[in-house]
Design an enzyme around this catalytic site. Sequence first.
Site, PDB file in Angstrom:
ATOM      1  N   TRP A  51       0.829  -1.204   0.000  1.00 34.97           N
ATOM      2  CA  TRP A  51       0.000   0.000   0.000  1.00 34.97           C
ATOM      3  C   TRP A  51       0.864   1.255   0.000  1.00 34.97           C
ATOM      4  O   TRP A  51       0.504   2.267  -0.589  1.00 34.97           O
ATOM      5  CB  TRP A  51      -0.909   0.003   1.235  1.00 34.97           C
ATOM      6  CG  TRP A  51      -1.739   1.242   1.397  1.00 34.97           C
ATOM      7  CD1 TRP A  51      -2.994   1.476   0.902  1.00 34.97           C
ATOM      8  CD2 TRP A  51      -1.381   2.444   2.108  1.00 34.97           C
ATOM      9  NE1 TRP A  51      -3.432   2.724   1.253  1.00 34.97           N
ATOM     10  CE2 TRP A  51      -2.466   3.351   1.991  1.00 34.97           C
ATOM     11  CE3 TRP A  51      -0.261   2.838   2.834  1.00 34.97           C
ATOM     12  CZ2 TRP A  51      -2.458   4.617   2.587  1.00 34.97           C
ATOM     13  CZ3 TRP A  51      -0.243   4.105   3.399  1.00 34.97           C
ATOM     14  CH2 TRP A  51      -1.338   4.969   3.286  1.00 34.97           C
ATOM     15  N   HIS A  52       2.032   1.176   0.643  1.00 37.08           N
ATOM     16  CA  HIS A  52       2.884   2.353   0.787  1.00 37.08           C
ATOM     17  C   HIS A  52       3.566   2.745  -0.514  1.00 37.08           C
ATOM     18  O   HIS A  52       4.000   3.899  -0.643  1.00 37.08           O
ATOM     19  CB  HIS A  52       3.940   2.111   1.868  1.00 37.08           C
ATOM     20  CG  HIS A  52       3.401   2.228   3.256  1.00 37.08           C
ATOM     21  ND1 HIS A  52       2.764   1.187   3.895  1.00 37.08           N
ATOM     22  CD2 HIS A  52       3.386   3.264   4.135  1.00 37.08           C
ATOM     23  CE1 HIS A  52       2.392   1.586   5.102  1.00 37.08           C
ATOM     24  NE2 HIS A  52       2.752   2.834   5.269  1.00 37.08           N
ATOM     25  N   GLY A  53       3.692   1.833  -1.460  1.00 36.05           N
ATOM     26  CA  GLY A  53       4.319   2.260  -2.703  1.00 36.05           C
ATOM     27  C   GLY A  53       4.784   1.114  -3.564  1.00 36.05           C
ATOM     28  O   GLY A  53       4.833  -0.052  -3.139  1.00 36.05           O
TER      29      GLY A  53
END
Length: 480
Positions: A325-327
């Site tokens: 989700w963060h990247g």
Amino acid sequence: MLFNSFEFLLFFPVVFLLYWFVFQKHLKAQNAFILVTSYVFYGWWDWRFLGLIAFSSLVDYWTGLKLGQEEETFKRKVYLGISLGVNLGLLGFFKYFNFFIDSTIQAINALGFQANEYSLQLILPVGISFYTFQTMSYTIDIYRKQIQPTKDPVAFFAYVSFFPQLVAGPIERASNLLPQFFKHRVFNYTKAMDGMRQILWGFFMKMVIADNCAVFVDQAFKNPESQPGINLLIGAVFFSFQIYGDFGGYSNIAIGTGKLLGFDLMRNFAYPNFSRDIAEFWRRWHISLSTWFRDYVYIPLGGSRVSRGLAIRNIFIIFLVSGFWHGANWTFIVWGGLNAIYFLPLYLSKKNRINTDLVAENTMLPSLKEFTQILITFLLTTLTWVFFRSPDVSFAIDYLFGLFSIDLFSMPQMNMRVYLFAGIVLFFVIMEWMGRKHDFAIQKMAFAKPAIYRYGLYYSLVMIVFLFARRSQEFIYFQF
């Protein structure tokens, strides 16, 4: 628009005055004003992406209405699928397109075939990971018949785009935030003052702790091969404080700003650096995202109420998805995987829920056991943050090898500014420890007697912010 910018310093007072003195008596007009100001706030960064958030809002408003009208299971699944497909499709395209293309090309080349490189220079819309999750929770909750759909498009669009928490959370649930748009809001002096204190503490966390830590972090991560292990350790520790100060500071400013407008946003951080194990850390870190994955991914997969093998699978899924989700970078996936590995022994020994109380609740200082647990947990999370900060996995591995070199126990090769700033960080830790029973560190100062103590602290914090503030720095989580 950045909270820590001159533009916001002009923008918010105008919004505040118009909100309470012009639109207060008309709830729908007040909601419409919030919607307009939120779009101005978001469009200040890049007006072209206003259409994207408007389209996402329109899709979920429509699918919400359809889910509320439809009883047939198959059609309800279709409408839910439209919502999830559109939101995840937009998120996947803008955030992960190049990641999948590059990974595929690397895999093809590894097999001995030649693949031409191809990528799009996509601009990642600020906050897309936050507002898509917020709108998806709305349609999922309606599908589960936990909430009713709203028929007021202005209120719904304002809920999705509410500017205090739009671009970096907290990721709100419709069950908490949306009903507040239908209640008449009256200015509350006590809540407003509490919001001002929270905003002040948020600016201190961001502009003093995070932005100054960034200077030393950037030095450590710029050329790690030329620095002794002790410098790399200091750089990693400072990054732990940087990312907490940056993201926790944003959350405090967002929640405090919401209070000034009469809204109650959910808490996003609960002093994670005082956690006694990894399970407790994840109950205290980015709470809105952790609980989102718990409610919409982990529990639907069966959570821990399945066989041990499936439960372990679910643990790894939830942490890996959280990392992804963060990247679009393997470093985030490794970061999530390491946290899953940390968590696994606690689950297997059934100790993942033993530290649910407040640390040192009835004493001033932690016991030796608690202090040791806090220190170990902090060091473990600090090591994982190295992957989070690094441009790629090989860089992170090299950084850790350099950190654990023979000169780890040597004197740091840094100037006196590092030691001065370490004192500021220590002050920050002490303040957080003293205020750990409250929602934010200086909240209890509202009750300090005599008044000179609390106002002395407020003015001191303001002076420190002005003295140590660097040029307006973007928040780390804007890139997610």
